[in-house]
Scaffold this motif. Structure first.
Motif, PDB file in Angstrom:
ATOM      1  N   VAL A 148       0.865  -1.183   0.000  1.00 15.56           N
ATOM      2  CA  VAL A 148       0.000   0.000   0.000  1.00 15.56           C
ATOM      3  C   VAL A 148       0.905   1.237   0.000  1.00 15.56           C
ATOM      4  O   VAL A 148       1.780   1.383   0.863  1.00 15.56           O
ATOM      5  CB  VAL A 148      -0.910  -0.001   1.256  1.00 15.56           C
ATOM      6  CG1 VAL A 148      -1.794   1.236   1.272  1.00 15.56           C
ATOM      7  CG2 VAL A 148      -1.749  -1.262   1.319  1.00 15.56           C
ATOM      8  N   ALA A 149       0.690   2.107  -0.989  1.00 14.29           N
ATOM      9  CA  ALA A 149       1.551   3.287  -1.141  1.00 14.29           C
ATOM     10  C   ALA A 149       1.103   4.379  -0.163  1.00 14.29           C
ATOM     11  O   ALA A 149       0.344   5.287  -0.514  1.00 14.29           O
ATOM     12  CB  ALA A 149       1.486   3.785  -2.578  1.00 14.29           C
ATOM     13  N   VAL A 150       1.597   4.285   1.053  1.00 15.00           N
ATOM     14  CA  VAL A 150       1.162   5.225   2.103  1.00 15.00           C
ATOM     15  C   VAL A 150       1.529   6.671   1.749  1.00 15.00           C
ATOM     16  O   VAL A 150       0.774   7.603   2.032  1.00 15.00           O
ATOM     17  CB  VAL A 150       1.765   4.809   3.472  1.00 15.00           C
ATOM     18  CG1 VAL A 150       1.480   5.836   4.536  1.00 15.00           C
ATOM     19  CG2 VAL A 150       1.223   3.456   3.885  1.00 15.00           C
ATOM     20  N   ILE A 183       9.007   3.671   0.776  1.00 14.07           N
ATOM     21  CA  ILE A 183       8.476   2.672   1.717  1.00 14.07           C
ATOM     22  C   ILE A 183       6.985   2.441   1.448  1.00 14.07           C
ATOM     23  O   ILE A 183       6.214   3.392   1.343  1.00 14.07           O
ATOM     24  CB  ILE A 183       8.545   3.140   3.197  1.00 14.07           C
ATOM     25  CG1 ILE A 183       9.725   4.063   3.444  1.00 14.07           C
ATOM     26  CG2 ILE A 183       8.558   1.974   4.156  1.00 14.07           C
ATOM     27  CD1 ILE A 183       9.591   4.773   4.785  1.00 14.07           C
ATOM     28  N   SER A 184       6.628   1.152   1.379  1.00 15.48           N
ATOM     29  CA  SER A 184       5.200   0.795   1.279  1.00 15.48           C
ATOM     30  C   SER A 184       4.828  -0.084   2.453  1.00 15.48           C
ATOM     31  O   SER A 184       5.699  -0.664   3.101  1.00 15.48           O
ATOM     32  CB  SER A 184       4.919   0.023  -0.006  1.00 15.48           C
ATOM     33  OG  SER A 184       5.216   0.821  -1.106  1.00 15.48           O
ATOM     34  N   GLY A 235      -0.344  -4.544   3.446  1.00 16.11           N
ATOM     35  CA  GLY A 235      -1.600  -4.555   4.192  1.00 16.11           C
ATOM     36  C   GLY A 235      -2.796  -4.525   3.286  1.00 16.11           C
ATOM     37  O   GLY A 235      -2.702  -4.722   2.081  1.00 16.11           O
ATOM     38  N   GLU A 236      -3.947  -4.240   3.901  1.00 18.80           N
ATOM     39  CA  GLU A 236      -5.206  -4.224   3.170  1.00 18.80           C
ATOM     40  C   GLU A 236      -5.557  -2.769   2.882  1.00 18.80           C
ATOM     41  O   GLU A 236      -5.785  -1.985   3.806  1.00 18.80           O
ATOM     42  CB  GLU A 236      -6.268  -4.918   4.025  1.00 18.80           C
ATOM     43  CG  GLU A 236      -7.305  -5.683   3.223  1.00 18.80           C
ATOM     44  CD  GLU A 236      -8.318  -4.737   2.603  1.00 18.80           C
ATOM     45  OE1 GLU A 236      -8.514  -4.787   1.372  1.00 18.80           O
ATOM     46  OE2 GLU A 236      -8.872  -3.920   3.334  1.00 18.80           O
ATOM     47  N   PHE A 237      -5.579  -2.396   1.588  1.00 16.60           N
ATOM     48  CA  PHE A 237      -5.696  -0.999   1.189  1.00 16.60           C
ATOM     49  C   PHE A 237      -6.855  -0.252   1.864  1.00 16.60           C
ATOM     50  O   PHE A 237      -6.664   0.792   2.471  1.00 16.60           O
ATOM     51  CB  PHE A 237      -5.837  -0.905  -0.341  1.00 16.60           C
ATOM     52  CG  PHE A 237      -5.997   0.504  -0.830  1.00 16.60           C
ATOM     53  CD1 PHE A 237      -4.888   1.298  -1.073  1.00 16.60           C
ATOM     54  CD2 PHE A 237      -7.257   1.055  -1.022  1.00 16.60           C
ATOM     55  CE1 PHE A 237      -5.031   2.617  -1.497  1.00 16.60           C
ATOM     56  CE2 PHE A 237      -7.412   2.363  -1.443  1.00 16.60           C
ATOM     57  CZ  PHE A 237      -6.294   3.143  -1.685  1.00 16.60           C
ATOM     58  N   ARG A 288       5.848  -5.791   7.975  1.00 15.04           N
ATOM     59  CA  ARG A 288       4.771  -5.123   7.225  1.00 15.04           C
ATOM     60  C   ARG A 288       5.316  -4.058   6.272  1.00 15.04           C
ATOM     61  O   ARG A 288       4.559  -3.314   5.651  1.00 15.04           O
ATOM     62  CB  ARG A 288       3.802  -4.445   8.219  1.00 15.04           C
ATOM     63  CG  ARG A 288       2.918  -5.422   8.933  1.00 15.04           C
ATOM     64  CD  ARG A 288       1.850  -5.891   7.993  1.00 15.04           C
ATOM     65  NE  ARG A 288       0.941  -6.848   8.595  1.00 15.04           N
ATOM     66  CZ  ARG A 288      -0.075  -7.385   7.944  1.00 15.04           C
ATOM     67  NH1 ARG A 288      -0.313  -7.051   6.707  1.00 15.04           N
ATOM     68  NH2 ARG A 288      -0.847  -8.246   8.514  1.00 15.04           N
ATOM     69  N   VAL A 289       6.640  -3.944   6.240  1.00  9.04           N
ATOM     70  CA  VAL A 289       7.227  -2.838   5.463  1.00  9.04           C
ATOM     71  C   VAL A 289       7.942  -3.388   4.236  1.00  9.04           C
ATOM     72  O   VAL A 289       8.662  -4.372   4.325  1.00  9.04           O
ATOM     73  CB  VAL A 289       8.227  -2.058   6.353  1.00  9.04           C
ATOM     74  CG1 VAL A 289       8.939  -0.987   5.556  1.00  9.04           C
ATOM     75  CG2 VAL A 289       7.486  -1.447   7.536  1.00  9.04           C
TER      76      VAL A 289
END
Ligand code: ADP
Length: 263
Positions: A110-112, A142-143, A146-148, A259-260
């Motif tokens: 997920v592209a935070v 960094i992404s 996870g669940e978008f 998670r990263v």
């Protein structure tokens, strides 16, 4: 025994002595499941009549003119309250889903960083965000694994809160960076109203509000931080809150290294 759930804990005492506690928590689990199902079903059932009410209010509002104009204000209030109820039902349904449906194994990055910019842009045009300054310091390399939809809803709740509980000329800062443990931190800081220490431990409880009238006036449902807590739990992450009344707050989501993902 398929329905037996046991809780096992151990206490050490004296030299090498230990006491093992085994508790049968099947009944607690069962009651919790009934509660979650009830909230899920009830929110679902409330949605249909509310859609009808909102539809008719919309139709009536197009016929308010001349002699009928004294109804304009009450009608507007009814529409606002129906809107509020809809938000509440949506949040309740989402929370009940987060509590009861196990997370699918999601390996999507997920592209935070991109989401953060998008949220800041959205918030700045929204009523509560207008006039505020947004500072976005995010690391695109960094992404988050996870669940978008879940991640976006949690991060967005923090940004929306920062807007709601900050004066119009406030500054809101969004950070996304690695931490020393190889994990990553997403944080939202504001220089708003802040929160007194005695409230901090209860913020993620459903419907817990520091100032109820302010929360309701800004369209809050009282479920935002409960949603954040559950999404973070589902991602092995934790929420940290630092706040000082009259100075501002920082809400940080700390994600573990597994998670990263880095490009
Ligand atoms: P609400 O819908 O009421 O905002 P939340 O669960 O999102 O519900 O937040 C719970 C309470 O925590 C809010 O009512 C508010 O009192 C407090 N709060 C949350 N975020 C902030 C913030 N950034 N600054 C000050 N108070 C906050």
């Amino acid at each position: 025994l398929p329905h037996l759930t046991l809780s096992i804990s151990m206490t050490f005492f004296g030299a090498g002595n230990r006491l093992i506690f085994v508790r049968n928590i099947s009944k607690i689990r069962h009651l919790e499941k009934i509660r979650q199902d009830f909230i899920g079903n009830m929110s679902h059932e409330l949605r249909t009549p509310l859609t009808v009410i909102k539809g008719y209010l919309e139709v009536i509002s197009t016929h308010i003119e001349g002699e009928n104009s004294r109804w304009e204000r009450p009608l507007l209030q009814m529409q606002e309250q129906a809107e509020r109820m809809e938000h509440l039902i949506t949040d309740l349904m989402w929370l009940s889903r987060l509590e009861s449906v196990p997370q699918e194994d999601s390996n999507t990055p997920v592209a935070v960083a991109a989401i953060s910019r998008e949220m800041a842009e959205e918030a700045s045009v929204h009523r509560a965000g207008q006039g505020k300054i947004f500072e976005v310091n995010v690391d695109d390399s960094i992404s988050l694994i996870g669940e978008f939809k879940e991640v976006r809803s949690a991060l967005n709740n923090l940004v929306v809160n920062a807007c709601k509980y900050t004066d119009d000329d406030g500054v809101i800062r969004i950070d996304w960076r690695l931490n020393d443990a190889g994990g990553a931190i997403f944080s939202v800081s504001d220089n708003g109203f802040g929160i007194a220490e005695e409230h901090l431990s209860r913020l993620t409880e459903r419907f817990y509000r520091v100032d109820t009238s302010r929360s309701i006036a800004t369209g809050g449902t009282g479920l935002g931080l409960a949603i954040v807590k559950h999404v973070l739990m589902r991602h092995g992450a934790e929420l940290q809150v630092c706040s000082e009344e009259g100075v501002g707050s920082t809400f940080s989501c700390i994600f573990p290294a597994n998670r990263v993902s880095r490009q």
